[in-house]
Motif scaffolding. Structure first.
Motif, PDB file in Angstrom:
ATOM      1  N   GLN A 114      -3.997  -3.105  -1.161  1.00  0.00           N
ATOM      2  CA  GLN A 114      -4.115  -3.815  -2.427  1.00  0.00           C
ATOM      3  C   GLN A 114      -5.025  -5.024  -2.304  1.00  0.00           C
TER       4      GLN A 114
ATOM      5  N   HIS B 249      12.239  -3.230  -4.275  1.00  0.00           N
ATOM      6  CA  HIS B 249      10.951  -2.743  -3.768  1.00  0.00           C
ATOM      7  C   HIS B 249      10.049  -3.900  -3.329  1.00  0.00           C
TER       8      HIS B 249
ATOM      9  N   GLU C 210       9.138  -6.615  -5.196  1.00  0.00           N
ATOM     10  CA  GLU C 210       8.278  -7.165  -6.237  1.00  0.00           C
ATOM     11  C   GLU C 210       8.845  -8.476  -6.782  1.00  0.00           C
TER      12      GLU C 210
ATOM     13  N   ARG D 186       2.241   3.203  -4.934  1.00  0.00           N
ATOM     14  CA  ARG D 186       1.822   2.079  -5.759  1.00  0.00           C
ATOM     15  C   ARG D 186       0.486   2.398  -6.419  1.00  0.00           C
TER      16      ARG D 186
ATOM     17  N   ASP E 192       6.421   3.577   0.135  1.00  0.00           N
ATOM     18  CA  ASP E 192       6.385   3.403  -1.311  1.00  0.00           C
ATOM     19  C   ASP E 192       5.123   4.050  -1.857  1.00  0.00           C
TER      20      ASP E 192
END
Length: 625
Positions: A619, A433, A435, A557, A555
């Motif tokens: 984000q 993903h 990360e 989040r 995705d």
């Protein structure tokens, strides 16, 4: 058939040597300019064309093959410009503003109208002094900007999702779109006069809306998507063929209504942009490869080949015109950008004017049209190309000098305590993903096995020493995945005492679950997890696919609100990335379904769905202090 084609080429005295020269230059220029990243490749291609053209070496002259490929490159350039338009920056703007700040769309519209007024004044002043032939067409050319330069500069600086960045993007979008339409209408009037045939231009917009409406519905049907995926092979490339068919359809429509192809090609790209889905991103990459890999460089090199350098050098008035147009290019945009002072400080206002002063593809395309219909002279065309080269090079430099660099985003990090099989499996999913994951493992043998798999492992002494060494308070989440509940509980207690906010652990014995939940830890038991997953798959298969799939760019989040500038403001008044959606707000243990009037509070945990790029921008926006 091959013998016939060869014979035809020999009879017509056609040679591929000039094309080889042009393609070779298109290959060499980016390699040479790699040492000078501040100079756009387009500028280098034009300069290369000037060198090999009649003005200097005289190696390359326009022939049928180069003229045809350059014309296709011209169409491709406008097509890809339309394809890059993100219409979500128009639809995501709220009609209201707060704290007296003027709405971005109002600022952008006002900036363009002021640009048009100032450019008209400059055009008439130049015409009055005998420096240009057509003041109106000159005004339209000077009203352009370069969305292709504005977008990457703002993205690189992390400003594209801010209110300031959205204002600059809107101003550039309106300038490109409006001047495109105005140039098309003006050329039609210039060549055919003011007749009812001008109304045929609306045929292009009718085709645009028709294809958008039909395409939006048809392409999203499941059986159509399956058929497209089946035909999207190395030999079929059905998406590319569809896009090129749309391009040629609009080009032919433009030809049918007797207007320049500039608007038709642009609308073709725009409609593809509107009906495409996130998983069609590879289509854009393929079209970019076709355009910027071959056709568009041929166009720009040929612009340089046709550049009358001698006209510019030998005629003092031409040099004067180039100097005046360069000054006017900056003055017009700086003056028009003063309206930004209604919402931003002086530094941001002037920086915005400098970035919008960049002109590149569209001004060169417009100059080529003006030269073709004799609305501008060779001297004016040379001056405009020189202005494009200089503004596209120096405008971003001025912008970057005036505004300090944006803070670089710190990538989210996940710390896994325990490098056994389960921990490594969880890490694999997280890394797929995108990360950043690293491990803490007290057992040296397990740590060595994890390192052999290319994983980052931190070792230390006591549990607290290990956590401190790993800077556990700075991670997104701590995942405690050792094999024993006793050690898991010890690690969780230590992490909680150190102030770690997000801890997830596995509990093998359900009877000990409350010991973990009382700490505020997200605890999972394998026995409880299986029925939950199966029920989720049965009730919400698409949601489960979105949560677990790593084969696309979508995705979900969770993001913590730390940017106090967003606190207390309704969601409808905030500018978020277009491909993102706030699904829930978690506040004080309560789950809130957001509405446009919902106001964010500091510490809210937002569940957001979107593309990887949009989630990254989202984000960064909500976390910036």
């Amino acid at each position: 058939m091959i013998n016939f084609a060869v014979g035809l080429l020999m009879d017509e005295h056609l040679s591929f040597i000039p094309l080889l020269t042009v393609v070779g230059l298109a290959f060499v220029v980016p390699l040479f300019l790699a040492r000078f990243p501040q100079i756009p490749v387009v500028v280098g291609e034009i300069l290369a064309g000037i060198i090999v053209g009649g003005s200097v070496l005289g190696i390359v002259h326009e022939d049928f093959t180069l003229a045809l490929l350059a014309e296709i490159g011209f169409a491709f350039l406008l097509f890809l410009s339309g394809l890059e338009i993100d219409f979500s920056i128009l639809t995501t703007q709220s009609p209201r503003s707060k704290n007296g700040a003027t709405h971005p769309l109002v600022l952008a519209t006002g900036s363009f109208l002021l640009t048009l007024m100032m450019a008209s004044l400059v055009g008439f002043l130049l015409a009055r002094n005998g420096l240009v032939n057509d003041p109106w067409f000159t005004a339209l050319i000077l009203s352009t900007t370069s969305l292709g330069i504005v977008v990457p500069v703002l993205k690189e600086r992390g400003l594209n999702t801010t209110r300031y960045g959205q204002t600059i993007l809107l101003a550039a979008l309106l300038a490109d779109l409006a001047t495109m339409i105005l140039i098309t209408v003006y050329v039609a009037v210039f060549t055919s006069g003011l007749t009812f045939d001008i109304l045929l231009i609306f045929l292009l917009f009718f085709a645009f809306m028709l294809i958008y409406r039909l395409g939006f519905g048809i392409i999203r049907r499941p059986f159509v998507r399956r058929l497209i995926e089946q035909l999207e092979s190395a030999t079929s490339q059905i998406k590319v063929r569809f896009a090129l068919t749309i391009l040629m359809t609009f080009v032919v429509l433009a030809e049918f209504v007797d207007i320049e192809l500039i608007l038709g090609a642009f609308l073709a790209g725009a409609v593809i942009s509107l009906i495409s889905r996130p998983e069609d991103r590879n289509l854009v990459e393929k079209l970019d490869a076709m355009g910027y890999g071959f056709f568009i460089p041929v166009f720009f090199v040929m612009v340089g080949v046709q550049f009358e350098l001698n006209t510019l050098i030998e005629n003092p008035s031409s040099l004067l015109l180039a100097f005046l147009v360069l000054l006017a290019a900056f003055a017009i945009k700086f003056s028009a950008s003063l309206i930004f002072k209604l919402s931003f400080n002086w530094r941001e206002t002037i920086a915005g004017g400098s970035l919008l002063s960049a002109r590149l593809s569209l001004i060169i395309a417009a100059a080529a049209i003006g030269l073709r219909i004799e609305a501008i002279s060779e001297a004016t065309n040379a001056a405009l190309i020189l202005v494009a080269a200089l503004t596209s090079t120096f405008s971003p430099l001025i912008f970057n000098t005036l505004l300090p660099p944006a803070k670089k985003e710190i990538q989210r990090r996940f710390l896994i305590f325990g490098a056994a099989n389960l921990g490594i499996q969880v890490a694999d999913v997280l890394m797929r993903h995108g990360e950043k994951v690293y491990f803490l493992e007290p057992d040296k043998s397990l740590g060595d096995l994890a390192r052999d798999q290319g994983l980052e492992v931190i070792e230390g002494g006591s549990t607290r020493d290990c956590l401190e060494k790993a800077k556990v308070t700075e991670v997104e989440s701590l995942l405690v995945m050792t094999g024993g509940d006793k050690l898991n509980l010890e690690v969780c207690k230590t992490a909680v005492s150190m102030g770690v906010e997000s801890i997830v652990t596995i509990v093998n014995d359900p009877a000990r679950l409350t010991e973990f939940t009382d700490l505020g830890v997200e605890a999972i038991t394998p026995g409880m997890l299986r029925p939950t997953i199966i029920a989720t798959m049965a009730r919400n298969p698409d949601l489960f696919d979105l949560l677990t799939s790593t084969s696309d760019d979508r995705d979900i989040r969770e993001v913590l609100v730390r940017n106090r500038a967003l606190v207390g403001k309704p969601i409808s008044e905030l500018v978020f990335p277009g491909d993102s959606l706030i699904m829930t707000i978690s506040r004080n243990g309560q789950m809130i379904i957001p509405h446009g009037s919902s106001r964010l509070e500091h510490g809210d945990r937002l569940t957001v769905a979107g593309t990887f790029d949009a989630l990254k921008q989202f984000q960064q926006l909500v976390r910036n202090h």
